[in-house]
Design a protein around this motif. Structure first.
Motif, mmCIF file in Angstrom:
data_model
loop_
_atom_site.group_PDB
_atom_site.id
_atom_site.type_symbol
_atom_site.label_atom_id
_atom_site.label_comp_id
_atom_site.label_asym_id
_atom_site.label_seq_id
_atom_site.Cartn_x
_atom_site.Cartn_y
_atom_site.Cartn_z
ATOM 1 N N THR A 295 -10.861 51.139 73.858
ATOM 2 C CA THR A 295 -11.509 49.974 74.482
ATOM 3 C C THR A 295 -11.909 48.936 73.436
ATOM 4 N N VAL A 296 -12.532 49.407 72.348
ATOM 5 C CA VAL A 296 -12.945 48.482 71.280
ATOM 6 C C VAL A 296 -11.726 47.831 70.640
ATOM 7 N N ASN A 297 -10.676 48.625 70.435
ATOM 8 C CA ASN A 297 -9.449 48.108 69.821
ATOM 9 C C ASN A 297 -8.832 46.997 70.666
ATOM 10 N N GLN A 298 -8.854 47.170 71.991
ATOM 11 C CA GLN A 298 -8.284 46.151 72.887
ATOM 12 C C GLN A 298 -9.127 44.875 72.881
ATOM 13 N N LYS A 299 -10.449 45.026 72.664
ATOM 14 C CA LYS A 299 -11.318 43.850 72.585
ATOM 15 C C LYS A 299 -11.050 43.062 71.298
ATOM 16 N N ILE A 300 -10.888 43.801 70.192
ATOM 17 C CA ILE A 300 -10.685 43.140 68.898
ATOM 18 C C ILE A 300 -9.270 42.579 68.785
#
Length: 400
Positions: free
Chosen positions: A387-392
């Motif tokens: 999830t964090v990777n997709q945000k960044i």
């Protein structure tokens, strides 16, 4: 031919007495827990606790911390049992330290000094050693008065007549100079670490945080398949360790940080803030809790307060309740209630549905040593990192 004499050269563990106060702000049960933790600190430092002394007071005695009657009782016991060290559960002022040592005539330590001693023995890297030395000197500086009362040396010579510089003033000046040098050295190390962190910005970063001795290093070894030092002692880890971990097809960086503790010396926190930069700059925090510890709720509170001080409390957090294999449920509620007027200990199933677990959601219950529910933890971390990777990196979809 005369018989050879053999001498025992093995270092014997120092015998220790603990002293604590039950003040208006805490109960007898809380003070017992604090002294239990202090005894564990003594054991970690290599000592053996022989006896505990406690006293009820509204506030510590200004001159001697405890009352004169209690101090005489401690003195008599120390002399009769040939005790090596007396450790106080709170930080002592220079005057209290001087007065107590004069009365007891043995080595006297407070909680801060004991923690510093453990840190000094555990430090491995140049950064950790510098941080500990700086904290020790900052602790020592206001306490120099008790070390040089017998010396009043003067430095003189032609053109230097007069009172000159006493030994204590000379030492204070040298310590201040050394503190300045150590701060410069730490600043250089910080800049080097910052450069290293910049080079790692392409990956999501997760940090293991929690109270000391809750199993962070064991979880680190389990997830990263590395060999980070782990031991059932306080502050086994001082140096932040960073490892690259790949769960399925998602890579991320996982760091293991120094554990927190109640009544941690403020100057030690200040010195180790650079080490805790990994916490401040992490995208995800994995808060490890020892659910088998009787005061784990207080430990959660201590960790959250420290995270708040570091400005990292608002980050995405996964709470991991570790050591479920050591969680002993109440087998007989009636017997428990006889000894304790509070509610009996919940079963693990009840705890999972309690407000504590829901408040610290998402919550995972595992045993790192027994490998229980480890797959659930991996899946939870995987989803958070993804999830964090997709945000960044919203356009980087090739991983999924």
């Amino acid at each position: 031919m005369p018989k050879k004499k053999f001498y025992d050269t093995e270092a014997k563990a120092e015998r220790v007495v603990l002293v604590g106060l039950i003040t208006a702000n805490q109960t007898e049960e809380q003070e017992k827990e604090y002294l239990d933790e202090l005894a564990f600190l003594v054991e970690t430092a290599g000592g053996v606790t022989e006896k505990r002394f406690t006293q009820k007071m509204l506030r510590p005695e200004r001159a001697t911390f405890v009352g004169t009657g209690k101090l005489e009782e401690i003195r008599d016991y120390v002399k009769a049992e040939e005790i090596d060290i007396v450790v106080f559960d709170d930080e002592l002022s220079p005057m209290q330290l001087r007065n107590i040592e004069k009365e007891l005539n043995v080595k006297v330590l407070d909680r801060s000094n004991l923690i510093l001693d453990i840190f000094a023995s555990r430090a491995q890297s140049a950064q950790a050693k510098t941080q500990v030395e700086l904290a020790q000197l900052q602790y020592l500086l206001p306490r120099l008065t008790r070390m040089w009362t017998h010396l009043e040396r003067q430095k003189g010579g032609i053109g230097m007549r007069g009172p000159g510089e006493t030994q204590i003033e000379s030492d204070r000046r040298m310590i201040k100079e050394k503190i300045s040098v150590l701060k410069e050295r730490l600043s250089l190390i910080d800049r080097q670490n910052e450069t290293q962190r910049k080079n790692r910005k392409e990956l999501v970063r997760a940090a293991l945080v929690g109270y000391t001795n809750v199993g962070k290093s064991t979880i680190m070894n389990m997830l990263s398949k590395s060999d980070v030092f782990a031991e059932n002692k306080l502050f086994a880890t001082l140096d932040t360790t960073v490892r690259k971990v790949v769960l399925d097809n998602v890579p991320f960086l996982l760091s293991d940080t120094v554990g927190f503790i109640r009544k941690l010396p403020h100057h030690l926190v200040e010195c180790f803030k650079s080490t805790l930069d990994e916490v401040r700059e992490a995208d995800i925090l994995i808060h490890v809790v020892d659910i088998s510890h009787p005061s784990f709720e207080d430990q959660i509170r201590t960790v959250n307060e420290t995270l708040k001080e570091l400005g990292a409390i608002d980050k995405e957090m996964i709470t991991v309740f570790n050591k479920i294999d050591n969680y002993h449920e109440a087998e007989a509620g009636q017997d428990w209630e006889v000894e304790n007027e509070e509610k009996p200990k919940m079963t693990l199933a009840d705890f999972k549905n309690s407000w504590m677990a829901k408040h610290n959601s998402p919550a995972i219950f595992i045993s790192a040593t027994e490998k229980e529910n480890v797959e659930e933890l991996r899946n939870r971390i995987y989803e958070s990192v993804k999830t964090v990777n997709q945000k960044i990196y919203p356009f980087n979809n090739f991983l999924y």
